[in-house]
Design a protein around this motif. Structure first.
Motif, PDB file in Angstrom:
ATOM      1  N   ALA A 139       0.824  -1.216   0.000  1.00  0.00           N
ATOM      2  CA  ALA A 139       0.000   0.000   0.000  1.00  0.00           C
ATOM      3  C   ALA A 139       0.851   1.256   0.000  1.00  0.00           C
ATOM      4  N   ILE A 140       2.171   1.099  -0.192  1.00  0.00           N
ATOM      5  CA  ILE A 140       3.074   2.225   0.031  1.00  0.00           C
ATOM      6  C   ILE A 140       2.781   3.392  -0.917  1.00  0.00           C
ATOM      7  N   ARG A 141       2.479   3.062  -2.183  1.00  0.00           N
ATOM      8  CA  ARG A 141       2.124   4.123  -3.124  1.00  0.00           C
ATOM      9  C   ARG A 141       0.844   3.721  -3.843  1.00  0.00           C
ATOM     10  N   GLU A 142       0.136   4.743  -4.335  1.00  0.00           N
ATOM     11  CA  GLU A 142      -1.156   4.498  -4.973  1.00  0.00           C
ATOM     12  C   GLU A 142      -1.041   3.475  -6.106  1.00  0.00           C
ATOM     13  N   LYS A 143       0.062   3.549  -6.852  1.00  0.00           N
ATOM     14  CA  LYS A 143       0.233   2.698  -8.017  1.00  0.00           C
ATOM     15  C   LYS A 143       0.245   1.212  -7.619  1.00  0.00           C
ATOM     16  N   ALA A 144       0.936   0.917  -6.491  1.00  0.00           N
ATOM     17  CA  ALA A 144       1.026  -0.468  -6.039  1.00  0.00           C
ATOM     18  C   ALA A 144      -0.366  -0.973  -5.653  1.00  0.00           C
ATOM     19  N   GLU A 145      -1.172  -0.080  -5.068  1.00  0.00           N
ATOM     20  CA  GLU A 145      -2.516  -0.480  -4.652  1.00  0.00           C
ATOM     21  C   GLU A 145      -3.402  -0.741  -5.879  1.00  0.00           C
ATOM     22  N   GLN A 146      -3.238   0.102  -6.889  1.00  0.00           N
ATOM     23  CA  GLN A 146      -4.035  -0.104  -8.116  1.00  0.00           C
ATOM     24  C   GLN A 146      -3.723  -1.454  -8.750  1.00  0.00           C
ATOM     25  N   LYS A 147      -2.451  -1.845  -8.689  1.00  0.00           N
ATOM     26  CA  LYS A 147      -2.030  -3.131  -9.257  1.00  0.00           C
ATOM     27  C   LYS A 147      -2.812  -4.276  -8.631  1.00  0.00           C
ATOM     28  N   VAL A 148      -3.055  -4.172  -7.312  1.00  0.00           N
ATOM     29  CA  VAL A 148      -3.753  -5.226  -6.586  1.00  0.00           C
ATOM     30  C   VAL A 148      -5.154  -5.415  -7.160  1.00  0.00           C
ATOM     31  N   TYR A 149      -5.870  -4.294  -7.329  1.00  0.00           N
ATOM     32  CA  TYR A 149      -7.243  -4.411  -7.805  1.00  0.00           C
ATOM     33  C   TYR A 149      -7.292  -4.860  -9.261  1.00  0.00           C
ATOM     34  N   SER A 150      -6.319  -4.447 -10.060  1.00  0.00           N
ATOM     35  CA  SER A 150      -6.381  -4.893 -11.452  1.00  0.00           C
ATOM     36  C   SER A 150      -6.085  -6.395 -11.528  1.00  0.00           C
ATOM     37  N   PHE A 151      -5.164  -6.885 -10.686  1.00  0.00           N
ATOM     38  CA  PHE A 151      -4.886  -8.332 -10.683  1.00  0.00           C
ATOM     39  C   PHE A 151      -6.125  -9.100 -10.204  1.00  0.00           C
ATOM     40  N   LEU A 152      -6.739  -8.610  -9.124  1.00  0.00           N
ATOM     41  CA  LEU A 152      -7.925  -9.309  -8.594  1.00  0.00           C
ATOM     42  C   LEU A 152      -9.045  -9.332  -9.630  1.00  0.00           C
ATOM     43  N   GLY A 153      -9.205  -8.235 -10.355  1.00  0.00           N
ATOM     44  CA  GLY A 153     -10.239  -8.158 -11.390  1.00  0.00           C
ATOM     45  C   GLY A 153     -10.044  -9.251 -12.432  1.00  0.00           C
ATOM     46  N   ARG A 154      -8.781  -9.487 -12.794  1.00  0.00           N
ATOM     47  CA  ARG A 154      -8.489 -10.487 -13.836  1.00  0.00           C
ATOM     48  C   ARG A 154      -8.807 -11.908 -13.376  1.00  0.00           C
ATOM     49  N   LEU A 155      -8.944 -12.096 -12.065  1.00  0.00           N
ATOM     50  CA  LEU A 155      -9.191 -13.458 -11.562  1.00  0.00           C
ATOM     51  C   LEU A 155     -10.657 -13.872 -11.631  1.00  0.00           C
ATOM     52  N   ALA A 156     -11.554 -12.903 -11.931  1.00  0.00           N
ATOM     53  CA  ALA A 156     -12.992 -13.214 -11.926  1.00  0.00           C
ATOM     54  C   ALA A 156     -13.309 -14.346 -12.903  1.00  0.00           C
ATOM     55  N   GLY A 157     -12.733 -14.276 -14.112  1.00  0.00           N
ATOM     56  CA  GLY A 157     -12.998 -15.285 -15.145  1.00  0.00           C
ATOM     57  C   GLY A 157     -12.537 -16.657 -14.703  1.00  0.00           C
ATOM     58  N   LEU A 158     -11.367 -16.689 -14.056  1.00  0.00           N
ATOM     59  CA  LEU A 158     -10.793 -17.954 -13.604  1.00  0.00           C
ATOM     60  C   LEU A 158     -11.706 -18.619 -12.568  1.00  0.00           C
ATOM     61  N   LYS A 159     -12.235 -17.793 -11.693  1.00  0.00           N
ATOM     62  CA  LYS A 159     -13.116 -18.301 -10.632  1.00  0.00           C
ATOM     63  C   LYS A 159     -14.426 -18.840 -11.233  1.00  0.00           C
ATOM     64  N   ARG A 160     -14.908 -18.179 -12.298  1.00  0.00           N
ATOM     65  CA  ARG A 160     -16.138 -18.659 -12.958  1.00  0.00           C
ATOM     66  C   ARG A 160     -15.909 -20.040 -13.557  1.00  0.00           C
ATOM     67  N   LYS A 161     -14.709 -20.218 -14.161  1.00  0.00           N
ATOM     68  CA  LYS A 161     -14.391 -21.508 -14.795  1.00  0.00           C
ATOM     69  C   LYS A 161     -14.168 -22.588 -13.760  1.00  0.00           C
ATOM     70  N   LYS A 162     -13.701 -22.176 -12.571  1.00  0.00           N
ATOM     71  CA  LYS A 162     -13.282 -23.147 -11.558  1.00  0.00           C
ATOM     72  C   LYS A 162     -13.817 -22.680 -10.196  1.00  0.00           C
ATOM     73  N   PRO A 163     -15.073 -22.943  -9.912  1.00  0.00           N
ATOM     74  CA  PRO A 163     -15.697 -22.373  -8.717  1.00  0.00           C
ATOM     75  C   PRO A 163     -15.023 -22.809  -7.405  1.00  0.00           C
ATOM     76  N   ALA A 164     -14.313 -23.945  -7.405  1.00  0.00           N
ATOM     77  CA  ALA A 164     -13.669 -24.391  -6.154  1.00  0.00           C
ATOM     78  C   ALA A 164     -12.419 -23.571  -5.834  1.00  0.00           C
ATOM     79  N   LEU A 165     -11.948 -22.780  -6.802  1.00  0.00           N
ATOM     80  CA  LEU A 165     -10.739 -21.967  -6.593  1.00  0.00           C
ATOM     81  C   LEU A 165     -10.944 -21.003  -5.425  1.00  0.00           C
ATOM     82  N   MET A 166      -9.940 -20.906  -4.546  1.00  0.00           N
ATOM     83  CA  MET A 166     -10.014 -19.940  -3.442  1.00  0.00           C
ATOM     84  C   MET A 166      -9.049 -18.794  -3.729  1.00  0.00           C
ATOM     85  N   ILE A 167      -9.496 -17.587  -3.427  1.00  0.00           N
ATOM     86  CA  ILE A 167      -8.650 -16.408  -3.670  1.00  0.00           C
ATOM     87  C   ILE A 167      -8.535 -15.605  -2.373  1.00  0.00           C
ATOM     88  N   GLY A 168      -7.284 -15.265  -2.029  1.00  0.00           N
ATOM     89  CA  GLY A 168      -7.060 -14.521  -0.783  1.00  0.00           C
ATOM     90  C   GLY A 168      -6.201 -13.293  -1.014  1.00  0.00           C
TER      91      GLY A 168
END
Ligand code: 5AD
Ligand code: SF4
Length: 472
Positions: free
Chosen positions: A49-78
């Motif tokens: 969380a040190i700089r805004e840019k690093a925080e934005q990276k987190v949300y963009s990565f998490l966003g990309r995981l939505a499709g993966l979770k749809r394909k594989k509902p047992a997948l856990m994300i933390g």
């Protein structure tokens, strides 16, 4: 049944260390690391969380995981780390496909959290903070196998409250680990093949003070005594706490590398005061002079923030002037960004994005001259390199044509990256292995690395052999 764990580590070295602890802890639940995100049963993002840019990276990565979770509902994300600590359950609301959020103090509890999510398929948030460091048993299991270098966190949190910084809010109060436990952990790492450790803390110079443990130079001496360890590095140092004792330690300890990362942040006394840094540019320059006097070969790197609220053109020019005065070996420069809770977020006279961008470029262009100049000065010299692995570029097969046969990579005692050929034509060094110290003649300097050829290799008494991963 074996399960696959994929960890995405964003941000600082402390997060790299924490991710290793996470992986070690989850071994007890049969999780094994995978480099393929598609094969993962559990994906963890260790956030910064040190700089805004690093925080934005987190949300963009998490966003990309939505499709993966749809394909594989047992997948856990933390989500773990500083953004998890800062946002808590708000991340669950923002990211519907997320299963667990764990804060910076919850790594020891992670196996239990994952077990709960696995069995109950519920969503869990654990962002409880504690002032005491919870020592994790699994640090003693000789983790880090297959690597020559390792990070070791010696203290957590920070009490300094620099006005731009989120760390005290997301990592809590400054707390040092017991020196005995640190040394034990380093012995285990050395047994597993590690030859170089980097001791980590937000402000290592104040190590042990609060708890009345030993001083940082004393800890360095104890680490220096660990048999089989070849090199010690540390980061980060706060200039206000850089003691005479530590300065003189550089010449007295043979394993302590000749490099210090000493963030200045700004060259203007007015800005330094507003940042609550508690030193002036004069004090900083004096400490640099003492370091260079005590250890003439020392390399000094730093951090600079441009566009802090209220930073005038004159303030900024003082920063440029400081860079010219000190002539750093390397510099990390950042555009100021507001962080939640940090005092400067409420300061007036914010600098425009365009102005910050221009100031950043000026800093980078100026520093580039010094970095290149200092690297060029090493051409023709022989440097002692601790081999870390195969050059990443070579590994990705996109090494520029200028030196296609680059093979090994490592660093000088002063922390400069050196890539070098497998052999020098006369003597074949095909059996160079990571963990070995090789004398390399520097043939060419680039702005961010050096390139050379091996002239002799010290005999290897221990090290990693063929079946290990050599990628640094
Ligand atoms: N904006 C920009 N840079 C920051 N840093 C810390 N907080 C901020 C912020 N809010 C930089 C500092 C620090 C480095 C790790 O990150 O330069 O030394
Ligand atoms: Fe942040 Fe300052 Fe602490 Fe470093 S010393 S972590 S910049 S508050």
């Amino acid at each position: 049944m074996k399960k696959n764990l994929y960890i995405n580590t964003i941000g600082c070295q402390m997060n790299v260390y924490d991710s290793e602890q996470i992986a070690n802890g989850l071994k007890s639940l049969q999780y094994k690391m995978t480099s393929s995100i598609e094969k993962a049963d559990l994906i963890i993002v260790n956030t910064c969380a040190i700089r805004e840019k690093a925080e934005q990276k987190v949300y963009s990565f998490l966003g990309r995981l939505a499709g993966l979770k749809r394909k594989k509902p047992a997948l856990m994300i933390g989500v773990g780390g500083c953004v998890a600590q800062q946002e808590g359950s708000k991340i669950l609301a923002r990211v519907p496909h997320l299963d667990l959020v764990f804060g910076t103090n919850a790594i020891g509890r992670l196996p239990d959290i994952v077990k709960t999510v696995e069995s109950k398929r519920c969503r869990v948030v654990d962002v409880e903070m504690s002032e005491k460091i919870e020592e994790l048993d699994f640090v003693k299991q000789g983790h880090n196998r297959g690597k020559t270098t390792a990070f070791v966190t010696i203290m957590q949190g920070c009490d300094n409250y620099c006005t731009y910084c989120v760390v005290p809010y997301v990592r809590g109060r400054e707390t040092s680990r017991d020196p005995e436990i640190i040394v034990q952990e380093i012995r285990c790492l050395v047994e597993s093949g590690v030859r170089e450790v980097t001791l980590l803390g937000q402000n290592v110079n104040s190590y042990g003070k609060k708890e009345g443990l030993c001083t940082f130079p004393e800890l360095l001496r104890r680490v220096n005594d660990v048999d089989g360890l070849l090199r010690i590095r540390f980061t980060t140092s706060h200039p206000k706490d850089l003691s005479e004792n530590l300065i003189s330690t550089f010449k007295g300890l043979e394993k302590l590398c000749n490099h210090i990362h000493l963030p200045i942040q700004s060259g203007s006394n007015r800005v330094l005061k507003n940042m609550n840094r508690k030193y002036t540019r004069g004090i900083y320059i004096e400490k640099v002079d003492k370091l260079r006097h005590s250890c003439p070969e020392i390399s000094i790197t730093s951090d600079i923030i441009v566009g802090f609220p209220g930073e005038t053109k004159t303030d900024f020019e003082e920063t440029l002037d400081l860079i010219q005065t000190v002539e750093f070996d390397g510099l990390f420069a950042f555009k100021y960004s507001d962080r939640p809770n940090a005092a400067a977020a409420r300061f007036l006279n914010k600098i425009s994005e365009q102005e910050k961008k221009e100031r950043l470029q000026q800093v980078l262009d100026l520093q580039d001259r010094y970095t290149t100049q200092k690297n060029k000065a090493l051409e023709g010299s022989i440097q002692s390199i601790l081999v870390e692995g195969v050059s990443r570029k070579q590994n990705r097969m996109d090494t520029p044509n200028r030196h296609p046969d680059v093979q090994w990579t490592g660093r000088t005692f002063t922390n400069k990256i050196v890539n070098f050929n497998r052999s020098n034509g006369d003597i074949a060094y095909n059996d160079i292995v990571p963990g070995q110290v090789v004398n390399v003649r520097i043939l060419k300097a680039f702005s961010h690395s050096l390139w050379g050829e091996p002239v002799s290799a010290e005999p290897i008494s221990f090290g990693l052999r063929g079946d290990e991963s050599y990628v640094a």
